[in-house]
Design an enzyme around this catalytic site. Structure first.
Site, PDB file in Angstrom:
ATOM      1  N   LYS A   1       0.868  -1.180   0.000  1.00 22.71           N
ATOM      2  CA  LYS A   1       0.000   0.000   0.000  1.00 22.71           C
ATOM      3  C   LYS A   1       0.906   1.232   0.000  1.00 22.71           C
ATOM      4  O   LYS A   1       0.926   2.015   0.958  1.00 22.71           O
ATOM      5  CB  LYS A   1      -0.907  -0.013   1.242  1.00 22.71           C
ATOM      6  CG  LYS A   1      -1.964  -1.101   1.217  1.00 22.71           C
ATOM      7  CD  LYS A   1      -3.190  -0.708   0.398  1.00 22.71           C
ATOM      8  CE  LYS A   1      -3.998   0.359   1.102  1.00 22.71           C
ATOM      9  NZ  LYS A   1      -5.105   0.850   0.232  1.00 22.71           N
TER      10      LYS A   1
ATOM     11  N   ASP B   1      -5.168  -3.672  -1.859  1.00 23.85           N
ATOM     12  CA  ASP B   1      -6.642  -3.717  -1.884  1.00 23.85           C
ATOM     13  C   ASP B   1      -7.141  -4.004  -3.299  1.00 23.85           C
ATOM     14  O   ASP B   1      -8.056  -4.812  -3.507  1.00 23.85           O
ATOM     15  CB  ASP B   1      -7.247  -2.422  -1.316  1.00 23.85           C
ATOM     16  CG  ASP B   1      -6.645  -1.160  -1.925  1.00 23.85           C
ATOM     17  OD1 ASP B   1      -5.553  -1.238  -2.527  1.00 23.85           O
ATOM     18  OD2 ASP B   1      -7.275  -0.090  -1.816  1.00 23.85           O
TER      19      ASP B   1
ATOM     20  N   ASP C   1      -1.313 -12.811   4.508  1.00 23.21           N
ATOM     21  CA  ASP C   1      -2.203 -13.640   5.313  1.00 23.21           C
ATOM     22  C   ASP C   1      -3.601 -13.625   4.687  1.00 23.21           C
ATOM     23  O   ASP C   1      -4.236 -14.672   4.477  1.00 23.21           O
ATOM     24  CB  ASP C   1      -2.247 -13.043   6.735  1.00 23.21           C
ATOM     25  CG  ASP C   1      -2.845 -13.989   7.748  1.00 23.21           C
ATOM     26  OD1 ASP C   1      -3.242 -15.105   7.362  1.00 23.21           O
ATOM     27  OD2 ASP C   1      -2.939 -13.604   8.929  1.00 23.21           O
TER      28      ASP C   1
END
Ligand code: NAD
Length: 367
Positions: free
Chosen positions: A192, A224, A248
């Site tokens: 990000k 995202d 994860d």
């Protein structure tokens, strides 16, 4: 030259059942492909707690450091739920990962044609899917300091810290580029960088490392968007490299594209040892499945496919890994299914050992 060594840690619950099938497959490779391993077996998790009062004995830890690869079943179960955190079965697994410094977690998401109907996505979006997520496993926000719940202005504040050094980003990136070189030579790095400084550094370091891998096409994506793209058009990816937290989430998301927990293998790799092989732990993604343990219902495929990863990544036996993966695919294509892979409209599921039999028969047929 001595045989390559393998430490087998079946663990608890269905871990023991699925590992029994893998033992038969290891023996098959010894008898039929001249691939003989020095296999030792030991306890981990609840089984180790029952025997030694700890979820991983120091001697077992020492053995894990010495062998060429560790193969683990699963740990945990309701009998151990009330134990102190420090001796819970999962601590045995965490200790292995930490002390072996396994910084690169490889999670393939591969959709076998025979199981395309099992995905929650449309068949044409997932059929033929074959991607690999490389998750940084030993740093990032799960380990960064400061961490804790503190009082501030008479209010509790929860704190975790995302922290990455250049060296940590770089070693994982190298593992990911090396993998891409053995696959379709495409790597997508996810972070990000739009809102996190650690993401800016991540992008910088991965770009720098890419200069050593001119054949690999590198792209960058915000994590995202990566999550969206994984469910929109997952086949656009080959290898994805991402941090511990995003990895994860993204690896679980990608895994479910393929249908069942009983089909998902994984590898966790560390730095090369003196013999050039990486420190390595192979294990199915699933847990000990107490709801079906001891009933012969578990699907051994995830554990079998984890051994295939060991053949490929620890023992440089890519062709034999292909042979084993193909055997599992062929069994599924014949419609042989453990209970977790049955559609509502039925058929009779096979048992764990019958699934093992079927894979062995396909291996025989491959000779
Ligand atoms: P789980 O993965 O054990 O089971 C989830 C569901 O999937 C269950 O319904 C189970 O029957 C099914 N399932 C899992 N593997 C299967 C297989 N090979 N074949 C057929 N069905 C399968 O997760 P859980 O129920 O959340 O956890 C059970 C125990 O396992 C807990 O103690 C947990 O802490 C532990 N756990 C261990 C690991 C590990 O060892 N790496 C991972 C996850 C959970």
């Amino acid at each position: 030259m001595s045989n390559p060594s393998l430490l087998i840690l079946p663990g608890d619950g269905i871990g023991r059942e699925v590992m029994a099938e893998v033992r038969r497959i290891i023996d098959w490779f010894g008898a039929n492909r001249g691939l003989t391993f020095d296999v030792s077996e030991d306890l981990v998790g609840g089984a180790a707690y029952d025997a030694h009062g700890v979820p991983l004995h120091d001697d077992t830890m020492a053995k894990a450091q010495e062998v060429d690869a560790v193969l683990l079943g699963a740990v945990g179960g309701p009998a151990y739920d009330d134990l102190d955190f420090s001796v819970k079965p999962e601590r045995g697994l965490l200790r292995l990962r930490k002390e072996m410094d396994l910084f690169a977690n490889l999670r393939p998401a591969q959709c076998f044609d025979a199981l395309a109907d099992f995905s929650s996505l449309k068949t044409d979006i997932v059929s033929g899917l074959d991607i690999m997520i490389v998750r940084e496993l030993t740093s990032g926000v799960y380990f960064g300091e400061p961490r804790g719940i503190f009082m501030e202005d008479n209010m509790r504040v929860g704190v975790n810290t995302q922290r990455y050094t250049e060296a940590e980003i770089e070693r994982g990136a190298r593992a990911a580029f090396e993998l891409a070189m053995k696959r379709d030579k495409r790597l997508c790095s996810m972070e990000k960088a739009n809102v996190m400084e650690s993401g800016i550094l991540w992008r910088d370091v991965v770009t720098e490392v890419s200069k050593d891998y001119p054949e690999v096409a590198l792209s960058h994506m915000y994590a995202d968007n990566g999550a969206m793209q994984l469910v929109r058009a997952p086949k656009q990816f080959d290898v994805i490299y991402t941090d511990n937290l995003f990895g994860d989430i993204l690896s679980d998301c990608a895994a479910m594209l393929t249908g069942s927990l009983g089909m998902l293998p994984s590898a966790s790799l560390g730095a090369p040892m003196e013999n050039g092989r990486p420190k390595a732990l192979y294990e199915p993604v699933h847990g000990s499945a107490p709801d079906i343990a001891g009933q012969g219902k578990a699907n051994p495929s995830a554990c079998i496919l984890s051994f295939a990863m060991a053949l490929r990544y620890s023992f440089d036996q890519g062709a034999e890994a292909d042979r084993l993966e193909q055997a599992v695919q062929d069994v599924l294509a014949d419609g042989v299914r453990t209970a977790d892979l049955m559609q509502a409209d039925g058929g009779t599921p096979v048992s764990t050992s019958e699934m093992g039999d079927a894979v062995l028969a396909k291996l025989d047929a491959s000779l």
